[in-house]
Design a protein around this motif. Sequence first.
Motif, PDB file in Angstrom:
ATOM      1  N   HIS A 138      -9.239  10.946  10.419  1.00 31.06           N
ATOM      2  CA  HIS A 138     -10.559  10.315  10.332  1.00 31.06           C
ATOM      3  C   HIS A 138     -11.675  11.351  10.205  1.00 31.06           C
ATOM      4  CE1 HIS A 138     -12.938   6.615  10.731  1.00 31.06           C
ATOM      5  NE2 HIS A 138     -11.780   5.985  10.727  1.00 31.06           N
ATOM      6  N   ALA A 139     -11.443  12.553  10.676  1.00 27.54           N
ATOM      7  CA  ALA A 139     -12.477  13.594  10.638  1.00 27.54           C
ATOM      8  C   ALA A 139     -12.950  13.880   9.222  1.00 27.54           C
ATOM      9  CB  ALA A 139     -11.936  14.877  11.278  1.00 27.54           C
ATOM     10  N   PHE A 140     -12.054  13.751   8.225  1.00 25.24           N
ATOM     11  CA  PHE A 140     -12.478  14.026   6.844  1.00 25.24           C
ATOM     12  C   PHE A 140     -12.277  12.843   5.898  1.00 25.24           C
ATOM     13  CE2 PHE A 140      -8.348  15.949   7.772  1.00 25.24           C
ATOM     14  CZ  PHE A 140      -7.514  15.389   6.818  1.00 25.24           C
ATOM     15  N   ILE A 141     -11.425  11.885   6.245  1.00 29.02           N
ATOM     16  CA  ILE A 141     -11.246  10.720   5.377  1.00 29.02           C
ATOM     17  C   ILE A 141     -12.270   9.631   5.702  1.00 29.02           C
ATOM     18  CG2 ILE A 141      -9.659   8.860   4.724  1.00 29.02           C
ATOM     19  CD1 ILE A 141      -7.383  10.770   4.918  1.00 29.02           C
ATOM     20  N   LYS A 142     -12.696   9.568   6.948  1.00 33.65           N
ATOM     21  CA  LYS A 142     -13.734   8.627   7.384  1.00 33.65           C
ATOM     22  C   LYS A 142     -13.288   7.167   7.367  1.00 33.65           C
ATOM     23  CE  LYS A 142     -16.494  12.180   7.619  1.00 33.65           C
ATOM     24  NZ  LYS A 142     -16.719  12.836   8.930  1.00 33.65           N
ATOM     25  N   LYS A 143     -12.014   6.933   7.229  1.00 35.08           N
ATOM     26  CA  LYS A 143     -11.485   5.575   7.320  1.00 35.08           C
ATOM     27  C   LYS A 143     -10.009   5.665   7.643  1.00 35.08           C
ATOM     28  CE  LYS A 143     -10.297   5.006   2.424  1.00 35.08           C
ATOM     29  NZ  LYS A 143     -10.455   4.154   1.220  1.00 35.08           N
ATOM     30  N   ASP A 144      -9.390   4.546   7.986  1.00 31.51           N
ATOM     31  CA  ASP A 144      -7.954   4.519   8.253  1.00 31.51           C
ATOM     32  C   ASP A 144      -7.195   4.647   6.942  1.00 31.51           C
ATOM     33  OD1 ASP A 144      -8.482   4.236  10.909  1.00 31.51           O
ATOM     34  OD2 ASP A 144      -7.960   2.106  11.023  1.00 31.51           O
ATOM     35  N   ALA A 145      -6.323   5.640   6.856  1.00 33.33           N
ATOM     36  CA  ALA A 145      -5.537   5.845   5.636  1.00 33.33           C
ATOM     37  C   ALA A 145      -4.255   5.019   5.659  1.00 33.33           C
ATOM     38  CB  ALA A 145      -5.198   7.323   5.475  1.00 33.33           C
ATOM     39  N   PHE A 146      -3.602   4.947   6.819  1.00 35.12           N
ATOM     40  CA  PHE A 146      -2.277   4.332   6.909  1.00 35.12           C
ATOM     41  C   PHE A 146      -2.339   2.929   7.510  1.00 35.12           C
ATOM     42  CE2 PHE A 146      -1.482   8.966   7.346  1.00 35.12           C
ATOM     43  CZ  PHE A 146      -0.694   9.147   6.220  1.00 35.12           C
ATOM     44  N   GLN A 147      -1.466   2.064   7.027  1.00 34.11           N
ATOM     45  CA  GLN A 147      -1.294   0.747   7.625  1.00 34.11           C
ATOM     46  C   GLN A 147       0.119   0.242   7.361  1.00 34.11           C
ATOM     47  OE1 GLN A 147      -4.562  -0.995   5.285  1.00 34.11           O
ATOM     48  NE2 GLN A 147      -3.080  -2.406   4.398  1.00 34.11           N
ATOM     49  N   LEU A 148       0.628  -0.552   8.275  1.00 36.87           N
ATOM     50  CA  LEU A 148       1.977  -1.098   8.151  1.00 36.87           C
ATOM     51  C   LEU A 148       1.989  -2.182   7.070  1.00 36.87           C
ATOM     52  CD1 LEU A 148       4.704  -0.575   9.535  1.00 36.87           C
ATOM     53  CD2 LEU A 148       4.194  -2.490  11.073  1.00 36.87           C
ATOM     54  N   ALA A 149       3.009  -2.149   6.197  1.00 40.95           N
ATOM     55  CA  ALA A 149       3.067  -3.100   5.076  1.00 40.95           C
ATOM     56  C   ALA A 149       4.499  -3.531   4.798  1.00 40.95           C
ATOM     57  CB  ALA A 149       2.451  -2.461   3.835  1.00 40.95           C
ATOM     58  N   THR A 150       5.298  -3.633   5.840  1.00 41.86           N
ATOM     59  CA  THR A 150       6.730  -3.934   5.678  1.00 41.86           C
ATOM     60  C   THR A 150       6.968  -5.238   4.932  1.00 41.86           C
ATOM     61  OG1 THR A 150       7.182  -2.737   7.737  1.00 41.86           O
ATOM     62  CG2 THR A 150       8.918  -4.175   6.905  1.00 41.86           C
ATOM     63  N   ASP A 151       6.061  -6.198   5.096  1.00 41.99           N
ATOM     64  CA  ASP A 151       6.240  -7.499   4.446  1.00 41.99           C
ATOM     65  C   ASP A 151       6.165  -7.425   2.918  1.00 41.99           C
ATOM     66  OD1 ASP A 151       3.552  -6.798   4.613  1.00 41.99           O
ATOM     67  OD2 ASP A 151       2.867  -8.871   4.652  1.00 41.99           O
ATOM     68  N   LYS A 152       5.745  -6.290   2.371  1.00 41.31           N
ATOM     69  CA  LYS A 152       5.624  -6.137   0.921  1.00 41.31           C
ATOM     70  C   LYS A 152       6.892  -5.598   0.261  1.00 41.31           C
ATOM     71  CE  LYS A 152       0.613  -5.398   0.558  1.00 41.31           C
ATOM     72  NZ  LYS A 152      -0.433  -4.494   0.022  1.00 41.31           N
ATOM     73  N   LEU A 153       7.896  -5.240   1.035  1.00 39.26           N
ATOM     74  CA  LEU A 153       9.086  -4.601   0.469  1.00 39.26           C
ATOM     75  C   LEU A 153       9.705  -5.430  -0.661  1.00 39.26           C
ATOM     76  CD1 LEU A 153      10.815  -3.114   3.654  1.00 39.26           C
ATOM     77  CD2 LEU A 153      10.164  -1.828   1.596  1.00 39.26           C
ATOM     78  N   GLY A 154       9.967  -6.687  -0.394  1.00 36.86           N
ATOM     79  CA  GLY A 154      10.571  -7.542  -1.418  1.00 36.86           C
ATOM     80  C   GLY A 154       9.652  -7.778  -2.591  1.00 36.86           C
ATOM     81  N   LEU A 155       8.350  -7.924  -2.322  1.00 36.44           N
ATOM     82  CA  LEU A 155       7.369  -8.144  -3.388  1.00 36.44           C
ATOM     83  C   LEU A 155       7.284  -6.951  -4.324  1.00 36.44           C
ATOM     84  CD1 LEU A 155       4.491  -9.739  -1.253  1.00 36.44           C
ATOM     85  CD2 LEU A 155       6.130 -10.927  -2.721  1.00 36.44           C
ATOM     86  N   LEU A 156       7.631  -5.766  -3.810  1.00 42.65           N
ATOM     87  CA  LEU A 156       7.585  -4.541  -4.621  1.00 42.65           C
ATOM     88  C   LEU A 156       8.940  -4.227  -5.257  1.00 42.65           C
ATOM     89  CD1 LEU A 156       5.383  -2.412  -2.220  1.00 42.65           C
ATOM     90  CD2 LEU A 156       4.732  -3.214  -4.489  1.00 42.65           C
ATOM     91  N   GLY A 157       9.883  -5.159  -5.127  1.00 42.62           N
ATOM     92  CA  GLY A 157      11.172  -4.990  -5.789  1.00 42.62           C
ATOM     93  C   GLY A 157      12.105  -4.023  -5.099  1.00 42.62           C
ATOM     94  N   LEU A 158      11.928  -3.810  -3.791  1.00 40.43           N
ATOM     95  CA  LEU A 158      12.727  -2.842  -3.045  1.00 40.43           C
ATOM     96  C   LEU A 158      13.657  -3.553  -2.059  1.00 40.43           C
ATOM     97  CD1 LEU A 158       9.866  -0.294  -2.291  1.00 40.43           C
ATOM     98  CD2 LEU A 158      11.614  -0.114  -4.075  1.00 40.43           C
ATOM     99  N   LYS A 159      14.776  -2.928  -1.750  1.00 37.68           N
ATOM    100  CA  LYS A 159      15.735  -3.497  -0.803  1.00 37.68           C
ATOM    101  C   LYS A 159      16.371  -2.381   0.026  1.00 37.68           C
ATOM    102  CE  LYS A 159      19.615  -3.410  -4.077  1.00 37.68           C
ATOM    103  NZ  LYS A 159      20.660  -4.199  -4.771  1.00 37.68           N
ATOM    104  N   ASN A 160      17.014  -2.773   1.116  1.00 39.68           N
ATOM    105  CA  ASN A 160      17.746  -1.850   2.001  1.00 39.68           C
ATOM    106  C   ASN A 160      16.839  -0.792   2.640  1.00 39.68           C
ATOM    107  OD1 ASN A 160      20.251  -3.137   1.536  1.00 39.68           O
ATOM    108  ND2 ASN A 160      20.524  -1.977  -0.367  1.00 39.68           N
ATOM    109  N   PHE A 161      15.599  -1.168   2.889  1.00 40.43           N
ATOM    110  CA  PHE A 161      14.700  -0.377   3.724  1.00 40.43           C
ATOM    111  C   PHE A 161      14.285  -1.257   4.903  1.00 40.43           C
ATOM    112  CE2 PHE A 161      13.689   1.638  -0.488  1.00 40.43           C
ATOM    113  CZ  PHE A 161      14.160   2.908  -0.179  1.00 40.43           C
ATOM    114  N   ASP A 162      13.854  -0.613   5.998  1.00 42.66           N
ATOM    115  CA  ASP A 162      13.502  -1.361   7.199  1.00 42.66           C
ATOM    116  C   ASP A 162      12.007  -1.402   7.477  1.00 42.66           C
ATOM    117  OD1 ASP A 162      16.221  -1.934   7.950  1.00 42.66           O
ATOM    118  OD2 ASP A 162      16.407   0.189   8.475  1.00 42.66           O
TER     119      ASP A 162
END
Length: 372
Positions: A138-162
């Motif tokens: 946050h000191a140099f980006i000034k916003k949250d860079a990371f966020q959890l998005a596990t629910d998008k795995l299938g929508l992005l065409g990916l499988k066998n990840f947790d």
Amino acid sequence: MLLSHWEKTSYYNQSDIIIAGAGLMGLWSAWELLQKDPSLRITIIERNPTPLGASTRNAGFACFGSLTELLSDEEAIGTDAMLSIVEMRYKGIEKIKQLFTHTAIDYDPCGGYETLLSTHSAYSLLTDKISYYNQLLHAFIKKDAFQLATDKLGLLGLKNFDALVLNTCEAGLHSGKLVRALTKKLIEKGVQIINGTAVKSYESTNSQVSIVLENNIELKASQLLITTNAFTNTLVGEALITPGRGQILLTHPIPNLKTIGTFHFDEGFYYWRNVENRILIGGGRNAQFKAEETTDLTGSDAIKEILIQFLQKHFITEVSIDQHWSGIMGFTRNKKPLLKKLATNVHVATACNGMGVALSPVWAENVANTIL
């Protein structure tokens, strides 16, 4: 080779600074030197018709580090050193965006994702780690860079990840267009680029450097800057850099490809993205570290097969391979970029440790400050 008077007084006239290597490190260094002193006469020597190491042979990521890569780097070099490098990478991406239009370099602010398996040590603490690194950055980006998005795995065409972590600040770009656009700006400022030969040797005195090219033409300059990255050791006669070959596959076009964005897995050792509805995937060198510590661009069937198996395991769609190439990166033991003085007027600037796109624009500022 005997030179004409016209060649001697134009192409091979004395320069203030000669830069060996026309990849991103050399180009950005020339740019920063001219920002400080527009009158400098700069010549860049490039062995190949186009830069051959990693600058135009990478995956086209504008990234500063996935969550598990930051975790690994923090454990290896400490929090302060890790943050310093990440800040330079982030500012490097911002600098690219300021200097070039999105269209000029195919900049795509699609976001970056990291996939994880439940076996990774960070998996059970993922929410805490996301919060922790968001606070640090946050000191140099000034916003949250990371966020959890596990629910998008299938929508992005990916499988066998947790799990899936989104980095909203990362993007993709066209590496060739970036190098070409930066080269064009330098030529417009009077920088001369000589392709098709390399620096064979050099001899330094306090007042100038005498440089002999592979075609046996001799050049004179006040200073020499070596930016040949993974190929540096041979020229300087010292083991400063460990080369690392990054191999990349590109599939045939895939109709309705859902995989949109830039992606990392396993601390960044695997990476992929959508390029014109094709999957570009690279990495896997951690499966054979020693074998991939090479400057041979040929590539290996073993790594190619590892990447194909990865595609088959983790992508919902069927794929077939269209292209295969390699780029050569330069690494240091401490994971920091290198700027070293070899003589009064000879410096080496290199080793962006696989993050040259993002890191070289800012590291070049240090180079210019040191040389001038």
